[in-house]
Design an enzyme around this catalytic site. Sequence first.
Site, mmCIF file in Angstrom:
data_model
loop_
_atom_site.group_PDB
_atom_site.id
_atom_site.type_symbol
_atom_site.label_atom_id
_atom_site.label_comp_id
_atom_site.label_asym_id
_atom_site.label_seq_id
_atom_site.Cartn_x
_atom_site.Cartn_y
_atom_site.Cartn_z
ATOM 1 N N LYS A 121 7.045 -25.023 11.165
ATOM 2 C CA LYS A 121 6.235 -24.142 12.190
ATOM 3 C C LYS A 121 6.583 -24.452 13.244
ATOM 4 C CE LYS A 121 7.147 -19.937 9.537
ATOM 5 N NZ LYS A 121 7.408 -18.907 9.613
ATOM 6 N N LYS A 229 15.874 -11.579 5.369
ATOM 7 C CA LYS A 229 15.164 -11.265 4.227
ATOM 8 C C LYS A 229 15.260 -10.085 4.153
ATOM 9 C CE LYS A 229 11.972 -14.336 6.921
ATOM 10 N NZ LYS A 229 10.412 -14.193 7.582
#
Length: 341
Positions: A121, A229
């Site tokens: 991240k 997703k």
Amino acid sequence: MPAHPEHQPRNGFPNIPSVEQLVKSAHVVRLPMRVKFRGIMARESLLLQGPAGWGEFCPFPEYGDAEASRWLAAAIEAAWTGFPAPLRPVIPVNATVPAVPADRVPEVLARFGRVDAVKVKVAERGQTLDDDAARLAAVRSALPDAAIRVDANGGWDIPAAVEALTRLANVRLEYAEQPVPTIDGLAEVRRALRTAGTPVLIAADESVRKESDPLRVARAGAADLIVVKVAPLGGVRRALDIVAQAGLPAVVSSALDTSVGIRAGLALAAALPELPYACGLGTVSLFESDITMDPLVADDGAIRLRDVAADAGLLEQYAAPPERRDWWLARLRRVHALLTA
């Protein structure tokens, strides 16, 4: 086995059971996190048990009901319909490193066992590019041969993204996920990096799952690959259709799910005709506990496909407080009404 639904929705989602069936089968949990992720230290989720198994409804609290309706459709597919036949029994997965200080990187990586790919991240609010560079350097130092990809969650503007990816490319980035928020911005960053000869591919995530038209990113030439997703796209079958129409390589990822949600992600990865990249389905390792005694965590860089069932004792131990259960059940009723409109 498929359910015998009571509603015939006209919005393109599969037929679904009544809201009374859903509420009767619902369990709301709050699971503590090992490290802060997306700004939270506990993850809440509503789990549904149906005739085909377990489904997970866990859109983040800030998401509106219309967006959340796709998450409910995915949970119902898992619990009432089941998944398509798999093409592969083992799914390679990446480790995930949140926006932690560089000195915590070894601790985070240690939870994943052997690692061949890592998602890191970056562009966290309140942090700097120096923080990102230090985190990535720590990952590369710990894993000299692993594939490294970064995820900015749209946190940069175009000049900042070009600057950051030019600098961070020195750790041999595999790709950058959603460096800027918009599709036009992704296309511009991609062009700028190509013109400069910077070898970083662009992956679209939010520009696929949060768009009313998830195929626009492919038509715009804004990405080299897409991140898919299950929950935000409305289920495994809808995600498979989007990948087929997009015509781009796909990476399957999760939305910080329990093992129930990860099982749906594995079903998608197992059913794709091609799976060129390790999947972002290793996030159960970021939880202090799960809702099953046999969590879907990576072993030797991969997860073997298998079904999971929530454990009654863990559902009770991690049950959300009554006011949060009420909040989730009210949300479930609202979203169900949208899904069956």
